[in-house]
Scaffold this motif. Structure first.
Motif, PDB file in Angstrom:
ATOM      1  N   THR A  43       0.190  40.961  64.775  1.00  0.00           N
ATOM      2  CA  THR A  43      -0.045  40.624  66.183  1.00  0.00           C
ATOM      3  C   THR A  43      -1.470  40.104  66.393  1.00  0.00           C
ATOM      4  OG1 THR A  43      -0.601  42.946  66.579  1.00  0.00           O
ATOM      5  CG2 THR A  43       1.650  42.260  67.074  1.00  0.00           C
ATOM      6  N   LYS A  44      -1.656  39.397  67.513  1.00  0.00           N
ATOM      7  CA  LYS A  44      -2.982  38.885  67.886  1.00  0.00           C
ATOM      8  C   LYS A  44      -3.953  40.048  68.054  1.00  0.00           C
ATOM      9  CE  LYS A  44      -6.330  36.440  69.870  1.00  0.00           C
ATOM     10  NZ  LYS A  44      -7.311  35.748  68.998  1.00  0.00           N
ATOM     11  N   SER A  45      -5.163  39.840  67.605  1.00  0.00           N
ATOM     12  CA  SER A  45      -6.209  40.858  67.660  1.00  0.00           C
ATOM     13  C   SER A  45      -6.351  41.435  69.072  1.00  0.00           C
ATOM     14  CB  SER A  45      -7.524  40.221  67.228  1.00  0.00           C
ATOM     15  OG  SER A  45      -8.341  41.164  66.606  1.00  0.00           O
ATOM     16  N   ILE A  46      -6.367  42.763  69.154  1.00  0.00           N
ATOM     17  CA  ILE A  46      -6.583  43.391  70.459  1.00  0.00           C
ATOM     18  C   ILE A  46      -7.932  44.109  70.500  1.00  0.00           C
ATOM     19  CG2 ILE A  46      -4.211  43.689  71.260  1.00  0.00           C
ATOM     20  CD1 ILE A  46      -4.592  46.674  70.205  1.00  0.00           C
ATOM     21  N   LEU A  67     -10.275  23.386  64.006  1.00  0.00           N
ATOM     22  CA  LEU A  67     -11.287  24.342  64.437  1.00  0.00           C
ATOM     23  C   LEU A  67     -10.719  25.121  65.616  1.00  0.00           C
ATOM     24  CD1 LEU A  67     -14.586  22.235  64.664  1.00  0.00           C
ATOM     25  CD2 LEU A  67     -13.520  23.255  62.661  1.00  0.00           C
ATOM     26  N   ASN A  68     -11.037  26.426  65.703  1.00  0.00           N
ATOM     27  CA  ASN A  68     -10.737  27.157  66.923  1.00  0.00           C
ATOM     28  C   ASN A  68     -11.917  28.029  67.314  1.00  0.00           C
ATOM     29  OD1 ASN A  68     -10.151  30.267  66.971  1.00  0.00           O
ATOM     30  ND2 ASN A  68      -9.400  29.560  64.970  1.00  0.00           N
ATOM     31  N   SER A  69     -12.062  28.193  68.624  1.00  0.00           N
ATOM     32  CA  SER A  69     -13.067  29.127  69.151  1.00  0.00           C
ATOM     33  C   SER A  69     -12.438  29.833  70.354  1.00  0.00           C
ATOM     34  CB  SER A  69     -14.338  28.391  69.560  1.00  0.00           C
ATOM     35  OG  SER A  69     -14.036  27.446  70.577  1.00  0.00           O
ATOM     36  N   ILE A  70     -11.293  30.457  70.103  1.00  0.00           N
ATOM     37  CA  ILE A  70     -10.546  31.130  71.174  1.00  0.00           C
ATOM     38  C   ILE A  70     -11.401  32.219  71.822  1.00  0.00           C
ATOM     39  CG2 ILE A  70      -8.417  32.387  71.758  1.00  0.00           C
ATOM     40  CD1 ILE A  70      -8.005  29.477  70.649  1.00  0.00           C
ATOM     41  N   GLY A  71     -12.081  32.985  71.001  1.00  0.00           N
ATOM     42  CA  GLY A  71     -12.970  34.017  71.551  1.00  0.00           C
ATOM     43  C   GLY A  71     -12.251  35.304  71.916  1.00  0.00           C
ATOM     44  N   LEU A  72     -11.256  35.635  71.084  1.00  0.00           N
ATOM     45  CA  LEU A  72     -10.602  36.942  71.207  1.00  0.00           C
ATOM     46  C   LEU A  72      -9.875  37.139  72.533  1.00  0.00           C
ATOM     47  CD1 LEU A  72     -12.786  39.742  69.597  1.00  0.00           C
ATOM     48  CD2 LEU A  72     -10.309  39.557  69.523  1.00  0.00           C
ATOM     49  N   GLN A  73      -9.273  36.093  73.051  1.00  0.00           N
ATOM     50  CA  GLN A  73      -8.436  36.266  74.250  1.00  0.00           C
ATOM     51  C   GLN A  73      -7.300  37.247  73.907  1.00  0.00           C
ATOM     52  OE1 GLN A  73      -6.890  32.698  76.068  1.00  0.00           O
ATOM     53  NE2 GLN A  73      -5.261  33.815  77.069  1.00  0.00           N
ATOM     54  N   ASN A  74      -7.153  38.255  74.717  1.00  0.00           N
ATOM     55  CA  ASN A  74      -6.058  39.212  74.500  1.00  0.00           C
ATOM     56  C   ASN A  74      -5.874  40.095  75.730  1.00  0.00           C
ATOM     57  OD1 ASN A  74      -6.869  42.306  73.694  1.00  0.00           O
ATOM     58  ND2 ASN A  74      -8.591  40.910  73.371  1.00  0.00           N
ATOM     59  N   ILE A 126      -7.774  45.449  60.384  1.00  0.00           N
ATOM     60  CA  ILE A 126      -9.008  45.608  61.149  1.00  0.00           C
ATOM     61  C   ILE A 126      -9.853  44.350  60.997  1.00  0.00           C
ATOM     62  CG2 ILE A 126     -11.006  47.091  61.563  1.00  0.00           C
ATOM     63  CD1 ILE A 126      -8.272  48.492  61.949  1.00  0.00           C
ATOM     64  N   ASN A 127      -9.982  43.636  62.105  1.00  0.00           N
ATOM     65  CA  ASN A 127     -10.659  42.340  62.084  1.00  0.00           C
ATOM     66  C   ASN A 127     -12.169  42.537  62.225  1.00  0.00           C
ATOM     67  OD1 ASN A 127     -11.445  39.710  62.376  1.00  0.00           O
ATOM     68  ND2 ASN A 127     -10.179  39.265  64.175  1.00  0.00           N
ATOM     69  N   ILE A 128     -12.885  42.364  61.106  1.00  0.00           N
ATOM     70  CA  ILE A 128     -14.356  42.447  61.166  1.00  0.00           C
ATOM     71  C   ILE A 128     -14.929  41.051  60.882  1.00  0.00           C
ATOM     72  CG2 ILE A 128     -14.584  44.907  60.658  1.00  0.00           C
ATOM     73  CD1 ILE A 128     -15.101  44.158  57.709  1.00  0.00           C
ATOM     74  N   SER A 129     -14.195  40.034  61.339  1.00  0.00           N
ATOM     75  CA  SER A 129     -14.539  38.678  60.900  1.00  0.00           C
ATOM     76  C   SER A 129     -14.357  37.578  61.928  1.00  0.00           C
ATOM     77  CB  SER A 129     -13.696  38.345  59.667  1.00  0.00           C
ATOM     78  OG  SER A 129     -12.329  38.671  59.877  1.00  0.00           O
ATOM     79  N   CYS A 130     -14.214  37.909  63.231  1.00  0.00           N
ATOM     80  CA  CYS A 130     -14.071  36.815  64.201  1.00  0.00           C
ATOM     81  C   CYS A 130     -15.400  36.088  64.379  1.00  0.00           C
ATOM     82  CB  CYS A 130     -13.596  37.315  65.560  1.00  0.00           C
ATOM     83  SG  CYS A 130     -13.497  35.942  66.721  1.00  0.00           S
ATOM     84  N   PRO A 131     -15.432  34.780  64.143  1.00  0.00           N
ATOM     85  CA  PRO A 131     -16.691  34.046  64.237  1.00  0.00           C
ATOM     86  C   PRO A 131     -16.961  33.548  65.648  1.00  0.00           C
ATOM     87  CG  PRO A 131     -14.997  32.588  63.454  1.00  0.00           C
ATOM     88  CD  PRO A 131     -14.323  33.913  63.726  1.00  0.00           C
ATOM     89  N   ASN A 132     -16.024  33.773  66.573  1.00  0.00           N
ATOM     90  CA  ASN A 132     -16.105  33.077  67.865  1.00  0.00           C
ATOM     91  C   ASN A 132     -16.588  33.941  69.027  1.00  0.00           C
ATOM     92  OD1 ASN A 132     -15.056  30.825  66.558  1.00  0.00           O
ATOM     93  ND2 ASN A 132     -12.967  31.509  66.888  1.00  0.00           N
ATOM     94  N   VAL A 133     -17.265  35.025  68.722  1.00  0.00           N
ATOM     95  CA  VAL A 133     -17.819  35.865  69.777  1.00  0.00           C
ATOM     96  C   VAL A 133     -19.328  36.009  69.555  1.00  0.00           C
ATOM     97  CG1 VAL A 133     -15.714  37.140  70.316  1.00  0.00           C
ATOM     98  CG2 VAL A 133     -17.165  37.914  68.444  1.00  0.00           C
ATOM     99  N   ILE A 191      -8.719  35.172  53.793  1.00  0.00           N
ATOM    100  CA  ILE A 191      -9.959  35.089  54.553  1.00  0.00           C
ATOM    101  C   ILE A 191      -9.692  34.712  56.017  1.00  0.00           C
ATOM    102  CG2 ILE A 191     -11.458  34.478  52.634  1.00  0.00           C
ATOM    103  CD1 ILE A 191     -11.087  31.531  53.278  1.00  0.00           C
ATOM    104  N   ASN A 192     -10.619  35.076  56.905  1.00  0.00           N
ATOM    105  CA  ASN A 192     -10.676  34.514  58.243  1.00  0.00           C
ATOM    106  C   ASN A 192     -11.308  33.114  58.099  1.00  0.00           C
ATOM    107  OD1 ASN A 192     -10.761  34.306  61.138  1.00  0.00           O
ATOM    108  ND2 ASN A 192     -10.979  36.523  61.266  1.00  0.00           N
ATOM    109  N   ASN A 193     -11.790  32.513  59.162  1.00  0.00           N
ATOM    110  CA  ASN A 193     -12.190  31.102  59.043  1.00  0.00           C
ATOM    111  C   ASN A 193     -13.684  30.880  58.788  1.00  0.00           C
ATOM    112  OD1 ASN A 193     -13.482  31.327  61.547  1.00  0.00           O
ATOM    113  ND2 ASN A 193     -11.505  31.083  62.573  1.00  0.00           N
ATOM    114  N   PHE A 194     -14.023  29.631  58.517  1.00  0.00           N
ATOM    115  CA  PHE A 194     -15.407  29.242  58.231  1.00  0.00           C
ATOM    116  C   PHE A 194     -16.096  28.713  59.485  1.00  0.00           C
ATOM    117  CE2 PHE A 194     -13.778  29.142  53.965  1.00  0.00           C
ATOM    118  CZ  PHE A 194     -14.854  29.561  53.201  1.00  0.00           C
TER     119      PHE A 194
END
Ligand code: RRO
Length: 301
Positions: A43-46, A67-74, A126-133, A191-194
């Protein structure tokens, strides 16, 4: 041929899962194909609180990827527990992997403790890798001490399998993976993204509202393969391989690099049937290549 796998004690009918964020909580894809064909659904990161994410535009296409920069919308933890999870269970019977993000060690612990009570959830990613926040995210996953600390905090509150999802934006991925292993992780997702960027020539501004956004897709697949292989040799933990996978051959290559399960991300946005087509093609490709089961090819390199 047998395409089932075992992931930290959980049996999956095949290794194919949608990467977090690409299937939401399942509803968007239920009319596209039968979700019950999936190995598991991620599921999408909460986060603890609901989030709108970053301003539009937050997606940009580029050669060999996006490229994405959603920014953890949830919708936030409570909505996930009260609505998204029960609604998903109505349309999907297989294993559910709940992806969790946070902005502090305490937040990871608190959200994981609540998700632990959900019987429907089999595995925590456990997402310890979102680059967009702006804070947290990949700042956690690029620091071995914090990676270990978050792993330990989550370990303290759940007996469910924990897969730590790593960022490739580090010099030595094995250092982070080993820190997570010390913290008590049951597996590693990578991996998550670059961190990347694109510029619009006419406006002379970046295409995404945030200057930097995350590169994913076919462009990163060979790097993901290398990193999975490094972690396979450095740790004893099972690996979920992620990065540019879009067909059965890519799946087999990733498993040969050392992965047990795999996730398909960006390719779902190009063709929403990618997961189904990949699962359908897998037995035929295994037969053609003389592979009886996936265990016999795991980590052959
Ligand atoms: O929401 C996002 O911007 C996002 C996250 Br949390 C992540 O982990 N990976 C990604 O590509 N986008």
């Amino acid at each position: 041929v047998d395409m089932s796998i075992e992931l930290a004690g959980v049996r999956l009918q095949n290794p194919v899962m949608p990467a977090s964020g690409t299937f939401g909580y399942g509803q968007e894809y239920k009319d596209v194909f039968d979700l019950n064909k999936l190995g598991a659904l991620v599921t999408k990161s909460i986060t603890k609180e609901p989030r709108y994410g970053n301003e539009l535009p937050r997606i940009a296409e580029c050669t060999s990827g996006m490229l994405n920069s959603i920014g953890l919308q949830n919708p936030g933890l409570e909505h996930f527990r009260e609505v998204d999870l029960p609604e998903l269970r109505k349309i999907y019977r297989g294993p559910i992997v709940a992806n969790i993000s946070g902005f502090s060690v305490d937040e990871y612990r608190e959200v994981a403790a609540k998700v632990d009570r959900e019987e429907q959830v089999e595995i925590l990613e456990i997402n310890i890798s979102c680059p967009n926040v702006d804070h947290g995210g990949s700042a956690f996953g690029s620091n071995p001490k914090l990676s270990e600390e978050i792993t330990r905090a989550v370990r303290d509150v759940t007996k469910k399998p924990i897969f730590m999802k790593l960022t490739p934006n580090v010099l030595d991925i094995t250092e982070i993976a080993k820190a997570c292993e010390s913290g008590g992780a049951d597996g590693i997702s990578l991996i998550n993204n670059f961190k990347a960027m694109r510029i619009d020539l006419k406006t002379r501004k970046t295409i995404t509202s945030k200057t930097y956004a995350g590169l994913s897709g076919p462009a990163i697949r060979p790097i993901a393969m290398r990193m999975v292989n490094e972690v396979y040799h450095a740790c004893k933990l099972p690996i979920i391989g992620i990065g540019g996978i879009s067909c059965a051959d890519d799946v087999l290559e990733m498993i040969m690099a050392g992965a047990t399960g795999i996730e398909i991300g960006s390719a779902n946005l190009v063709d929403p049937w990618t997961c189904q087509k990949t699962i359908d093609a897998l037995p035929k490709r295994m037969k053609e290549l003389g592979i009886r089961n996936l265990e016999e090819i795991r980590g052959v390199v």
